[in-house]
Enzyme design. Structure first.
Site, PDB file in Angstrom:
ATOM      1  N   GLY A   1      61.843   9.369  83.902  1.00 47.33           N
ATOM      2  CA  GLY A   1      61.121   9.721  83.530  1.00 47.33           C
ATOM      3  C   GLY A   1      59.589  10.919  84.298  1.00 47.33           C
ATOM      4  O   GLY A   1      59.153  11.828  84.372  1.00 47.33           O
TER       5      GLY A   1
ATOM      6  N   THR B   1      65.735   3.484  77.634  1.00 48.22           N
ATOM      7  CA  THR B   1      64.830   3.502  76.581  1.00 48.22           C
ATOM      8  C   THR B   1      65.438   3.978  75.056  1.00 48.22           C
ATOM      9  O   THR B   1      65.962   4.727  75.261  1.00 48.22           O
ATOM     10  CB  THR B   1      64.506   5.175  77.121  1.00 48.22           C
TER      11      THR B   1
ATOM     12  N   GLY C   1      65.798   8.816  80.786  1.00 49.31           N
ATOM     13  CA  GLY C   1      66.079   9.095  82.312  1.00 49.31           C
ATOM     14  C   GLY C   1      65.164   9.063  83.114  1.00 49.31           C
ATOM     15  O   GLY C   1      63.880   8.592  83.046  1.00 49.31           O
TER      16      GLY C   1
HETATM   17  N1  ASP Z   1      62.560   7.417  80.683  1.00 46.77           N
HETATM   18  C1  ASP Z   1      61.913   6.306  81.128  1.00 46.77           C
HETATM   19  C2  ASP Z   1      60.892   5.830  82.391  1.00 46.77           C
HETATM   20  O1  ASP Z   1      60.878   6.763  83.469  1.00 46.77           O
HETATM   21  C3  ASP Z   1      62.988   5.131  81.241  1.00 46.77           C
HETATM   22  C4  ASP Z   1      64.522   5.294  81.006  1.00 46.77           C
HETATM   23  O2  ASP Z   1      64.971   6.268  79.807  1.00 46.77           O
HETATM   24  O3  ASP Z   1      64.925   4.655  80.812  1.00 46.77           O
HETATM   25  O4  ASP Z   1      60.185   5.347  82.041  1.00 46.77           O
END
Ligand code: ASP
Length: 344
Positions: A257, A203, A255
């Site tokens: 989510g 993300t 991270g």
């Molecule tokens: N936070 C995002 C999610 O859980 C994933 C990420 O940060 O890579 O969709």
């Protein structure tokens, strides 16, 4: 040297003509005081994205425009495992995207589980500015995007995503692993090796304060790779993946989510800052809440990170695991552009 740096005045030359000094900091201990304008964003992809945001901030543009333009660069990347249409699909083989944006007035817009749209962040902004709603999801979000003139892109995986998906199908295992650049397995945070040998990351979350002192934020992702169809993460949820309160600050997360949603992560960071913590302390406070809710066994495989800016232009970040980094861009006291990366 001092004379030369002093000559590089913002008003006289503009940021565009300034020297870019890349700096790598090994720890985030130092809190940089009062930078405006300033943009920070998650992971290595943030370095390029910040450049797009900086073009707007250096002209004293609005933070909202900067955070949209910045992450659009990442969304358009052709070989990014985790953001935009080149990203890894869900377990049914479809790329589904989540994005959110917030402005200095506390307005929010988001899209969740949207497919075949290249710039979900811009659709999120349209939701915020052109509808009475905050969030549109799935086919409704796509329909709105098309009505707004966004082209419907081909329903086809990028070469790298197809390759990763074919590999994943062999075992169909779903297991998030903490830092994608440290792992070579195909998993929920599966890495995408770039031609230069580095790994692209997940993300992109971006927060900025403009020359006027106004804050905004954006967040855009394909979520976890090979997730269940219909899964929505923290990124499109105001108060979870992204939160902006112009009186206090802005925060964004990356991270797993599900863990961020369960503690209303970025809202927790903002409230901690409201009660006197600096950005790094506030991010740590939220991270500790995630840690407290999980067993030691579970937490060792989970990465959650927050970054934050306060209303004075101080910034900081904190993560459960080592290996997280974020990119920072501001002009120093002599108005020299600093383009840095913090590794936690
Ligand atoms: N936070 C995002 C999610 O859980 C994933 C990420 O940060 O890579 O969709």
């Amino acid at each position: 040297m001092i004379h030369r740096r002093r000559i590089l005045k913002w008003g006289t030359m503009g940021f565009g003509s300034m020297i870019i000094t890349p700096k790598i900091f090994s720890t985030p201990k130092k809190i940089i005081m009062g930078k405006k304008p300033l943009v920070i964003s998650t992971w290595d992809a943030g370095i390029n994205a910040n450049k797009g945001a900086w073009k707007i901030l250096r002209e004293k543009g609005r933070a909202l425009d900067a955070v949209e333009a910045g992450v659009m660069i990442t969304e358009a990347e052709k070989d990014n495992c985790c953001v935009g249409l080149s990203a890894y699909p869900d377990r049914d083989g479809h790329v589904t995207l989540d994005a959110s944006i917030m402005d200095e007035y506390g307005n929010a817009g988001s899209v969740a589980f949207i497919e075949r749209i290249k710039h979900p962040i811009s659709v999120a902004r349209r939701v915020m500015e052109k509808t009475p709603h905050v969030m549109l999801a799935g086919s409704g979000a796509q329909q709105f995007a098309v009505e707004q003139g966004f082209p419907l892109e081909e329903d086809k995986l990028s070469d790298s995503a197809q390759k990763a998906y074919d590999e994943w199908l062999k075992k169909s295992e779903y297991k998030p692993v903490k830092n994608i650049e440290n792992t070579k397995g195909q998993n929920a945070f599966a890495p995408n090796k770039l031609s230069n040998g580095s790994f692209n990351h997940d993300t992109i979350g971006m927060i900025a304060i403009d020359a006027q002192g106004n804050l905004s934020g954006s967040c855009t992702t394909s979520g976890l790779a090979f997730k269940m169809r219909g899964r929505v993460g923290d990124s499109p949820i105001p108060g979870a993946g992204l939160y902006v309160d112009n009186e206090v600050g802005a925060a964004v997360s990356t991270g797993v989510g599900e863990e961020v949603i369960k503690i209303c992560g970025t809202h927790t960071v903002i409230e901690a800052m409201r009660h006197g913590m600096n950005p790094e302390e506030a991010c740590k406070f939220a991270v500790e809440r995630v840690i407290k809710r999980n067993s030691a066994e579970k937490i060792k495989d989970i990465q959650v990170a927050f970054i934050a800016i306060d209303k004075n232009g101080n910034y900081g970040g904190y993560a459960i695991q080592k290996g997280f980094n974020y990119a920072v861009c501001y002009a120093d006291d002599y108005n020299e552009l600093i383009d840095s990366k913090y590794s936690l």
